[in-house]
Design a protein around this motif. Structure first.
Motif, short mmCIF file in Angstrom:
data_model
loop_
_atom_site.label_atom_id
_atom_site.label_comp_id
_atom_site.label_asym_id
_atom_site.label_seq_id
_atom_site.Cartn_x
_atom_site.Cartn_y
_atom_site.Cartn_z
N VAL A 136 0.83 -1.21 0.00
CA VAL A 136 0.00 0.00 0.00
C VAL A 136 0.86 1.25 0.00
O VAL A 136 0.55 2.24 -0.68
N ARG A 137 1.95 1.24 0.74
CA ARG A 137 2.82 2.42 0.84
C ARG A 137 3.35 2.85 -0.53
O ARG A 137 3.54 4.05 -0.78
N GLN A 138 3.55 1.87 -1.43
CA GLN A 138 4.02 2.22 -2.77
C GLN A 138 2.99 3.02 -3.55
O GLN A 138 3.34 3.90 -4.34
N ALA A 139 1.71 2.70 -3.32
CA ALA A 139 0.64 3.39 -4.04
C ALA A 139 0.14 4.62 -3.29
O ALA A 139 -0.38 5.56 -3.88
N TYR A 140 0.31 4.61 -1.97
CA TYR A 140 -0.23 5.67 -1.12
C TYR A 140 0.77 5.97 0.00
O TYR A 140 0.61 5.53 1.13
N PRO A 141 1.82 6.74 -0.29
CA PRO A 141 2.87 7.04 0.70
C PRO A 141 2.33 7.69 1.97
O PRO A 141 2.94 7.56 3.05
N GLU A 142 1.19 8.35 1.85
CA GLU A 142 0.62 9.05 3.01
C GLU A 142 0.19 8.09 4.13
O GLU A 142 -0.10 8.54 5.25
N ILE A 143 0.16 6.80 3.85
CA ILE A 143 -0.20 5.84 4.90
C ILE A 143 0.77 5.92 6.08
O ILE A 143 0.41 5.58 7.21
N GLN A 144 1.99 6.41 5.82
CA GLN A 144 2.99 6.52 6.88
C GLN A 144 2.59 7.55 7.94
O GLN A 144 3.11 7.53 9.05
N GLU A 145 1.67 8.44 7.58
CA GLU A 145 1.22 9.48 8.51
C GLU A 145 0.04 9.01 9.35
O GLU A 145 -0.38 9.70 10.28
N LYS A 146 -0.52 7.85 9.03
CA LYS A 146 -1.70 7.36 9.75
C LYS A 146 -1.31 6.57 11.00
O LYS A 146 -0.18 6.09 11.12
N ASN A 147 -2.27 6.45 11.90
CA ASN A 147 -2.10 5.60 13.07
C ASN A 147 -2.17 4.15 12.62
O ASN A 147 -3.19 3.70 12.10
N VAL A 148 -1.07 3.41 12.77
CA VAL A 148 -1.01 2.02 12.32
C VAL A 148 -0.88 1.10 13.53
O VAL A 148 0.05 1.23 14.33
N LEU A 149 -1.82 0.17 13.66
CA LEU A 149 -1.81 -0.81 14.73
C LEU A 149 -1.15 -2.08 14.22
O LEU A 149 -1.64 -2.71 13.28
N ALA A 150 -0.04 -2.46 14.82
CA ALA A 150 0.64 -3.70 14.46
C ALA A 150 0.11 -4.82 15.34
O ALA A 150 0.24 -4.76 16.57
N ILE A 151 -0.51 -5.82 14.72
CA ILE A 151 -1.12 -6.92 15.45
C ILE A 151 -0.37 -8.20 15.13
O ILE A 151 -0.40 -8.69 13.99
N GLU A 152 0.31 -8.72 16.12
CA GLU A 152 1.14 -9.90 15.89
C GLU A 152 0.26 -11.13 15.67
O GLU A 152 -0.63 -11.43 16.46
N MET A 153 0.54 -11.85 14.58
CA MET A 153 -0.19 -13.07 14.24
C MET A 153 0.85 -14.18 14.08
O MET A 153 1.43 -14.34 12.99
N PRO A 154 1.13 -14.96 15.10
CA PRO A 154 2.21 -15.95 15.04
C PRO A 154 1.95 -17.05 14.02
O PRO A 154 0.81 -17.47 13.81
N MET A 155 3.03 -17.50 13.36
CA MET A 155 2.94 -18.58 12.37
C MET A 155 3.07 -19.91 13.12
O MET A 155 4.16 -20.44 13.26
N THR A 156 1.95 -20.39 13.61
CA THR A 156 1.95 -21.63 14.37
C THR A 156 0.62 -22.34 14.20
O THR A 156 -0.39 -21.70 13.85
N LYS A 157 0.61 -23.65 14.44
CA LYS A 157 -0.65 -24.40 14.41
C LYS A 157 -1.13 -24.70 15.84
O LYS A 157 -2.11 -25.42 16.02
N ASP A 158 -0.44 -24.15 16.84
CA ASP A 158 -0.83 -24.33 18.23
C ASP A 158 -2.15 -23.57 18.48
O ASP A 158 -2.19 -22.34 18.46
N LYS A 159 -3.21 -24.30 18.73
CA LYS A 159 -4.54 -23.70 18.83
C LYS A 159 -4.65 -22.71 19.98
O LYS A 159 -5.30 -21.66 19.85
N GLU A 160 -4.03 -23.01 21.10
CA GLU A 160 -4.11 -22.11 22.25
C GLU A 160 -3.39 -20.79 21.97
O GLU A 160 -3.89 -19.71 22.30
N LYS A 161 -2.20 -20.88 21.39
CA LYS A 161 -1.45 -19.66 21.07
C LYS A 161 -2.19 -18.82 20.04
O LYS A 161 -2.23 -17.59 20.13
N LEU A 162 -2.77 -19.49 19.04
CA LEU A 162 -3.52 -18.77 18.02
C LEU A 162 -4.73 -18.07 18.62
O LEU A 162 -5.00 -16.90 18.34
#
Length: 232
Positions: free
Chosen positions: A48-74
């Motif tokens: 998206v940043r390539q098409a819309y550089p202004e995204i860098q000025e927005k409030n961005v929430l980073a939500i960690e999504m672990p790469m695992t098949k552990d059901k409890e962790k997911l």
């Protein structure tokens, strides 16, 4: 009034494949969410940043999504992600959650989408170009014609049985199992092609199963088609 959560597909990699609706919602959003520890780690964000550089000025929430098949962790990570989003939504803010390809196809976003919706917040899914459609177009070929069947297969799981299905088979998310997948493909008399990082700067194209490297990256998609004249 609560805000709305939008799950927005950004396509497979080429920023020019972003839809007009996706771009409008991203511009209008009060906050952006991405599935990553840090926003810069998110491929969807960088597209998206390539098409819309202004995204860098927005409030961005980073939500960690672990790469695992552990059901409890997911389950724990999905609940935490939903709670972070709901804080913004409760304040009346609209949030756009960026996801690669289309949100309806093997997207981790769907788990959070269901949780947030079940908690009473309005949600909406916005389609993006699916990766297998973009790969077929990049290879200058069709996926299916006439009565052909199309099978989309998550190849992070065993694929031997699925590869016996008739028609065109799309193998997604091979990741660390690429060696096993390649071994199974070599047993077939089919036309095999693969693109790694479709639409991105480091895109690589392979036109036969023997060319496919066993250490290919996570964003690799394989198309398996019946040979001309059908199965032998």
């Amino acid at each position: 009034m609560n805000g709305t959560l939008y799950g927005v597909g950004v396509g497979p990699g080429d920023p020019e494949l972003l839809t007009l609706k996706a771009m409008r919602l991203i511009r209008e959003a009060d906050a952006i969410a991405v599935p990553a520890k840090e926003k810069e780690e998110s491929v969807a964000y960088r597209i998206v940043r390539q098409a819309y550089p202004e995204i860098q000025e927005k409030n961005v929430l980073a939500i960690e999504m672990p790469m695992t098949k552990d059901k409890e962790k997911l389950a724990a990570s999905h609940r935490l992600g939903a709670e972070l989003l709901e804080k913004e939504l409760s304040a009346g803010k609209n949030v756009v959650f960026l996801t690669l390809g289309d949100p309806t196809v093997y997207s981790t976003y769907l788990y959070i989408h269901r949780l947030v919706g079940a908690d009473g917040f309005p949600t909406e899914i916005v389609s993006g170009i699916p990766s297998f459609c973009a790969v077929a177009a990049r290879m200058n070929m069709g996926l299916v014609e006439k009565a052909d069947l199309l099978h989309v297969i998550p190849s992070s799981y065993p694929v031997e049985t699925a590869l016996q299905l008739p028609g065109t088979r799309v193998l997604m998310k091979a990741g660390k199992k690429m060696g096993e997948v390649k071994t199974q493909l070599q047993k077939l008399s089919c036309e095999v092609s693969m693109i790694e990082n479709c639409g991105m700067e480091n895109e690589k194209i392979y036109t036969s199963v023997d060319e496919i490297p066993e250490d290919a990256g996570y964003y690799s998609l394989i198309i398996v088609k019946e040979p001309e004249g059908g199965r032998k």
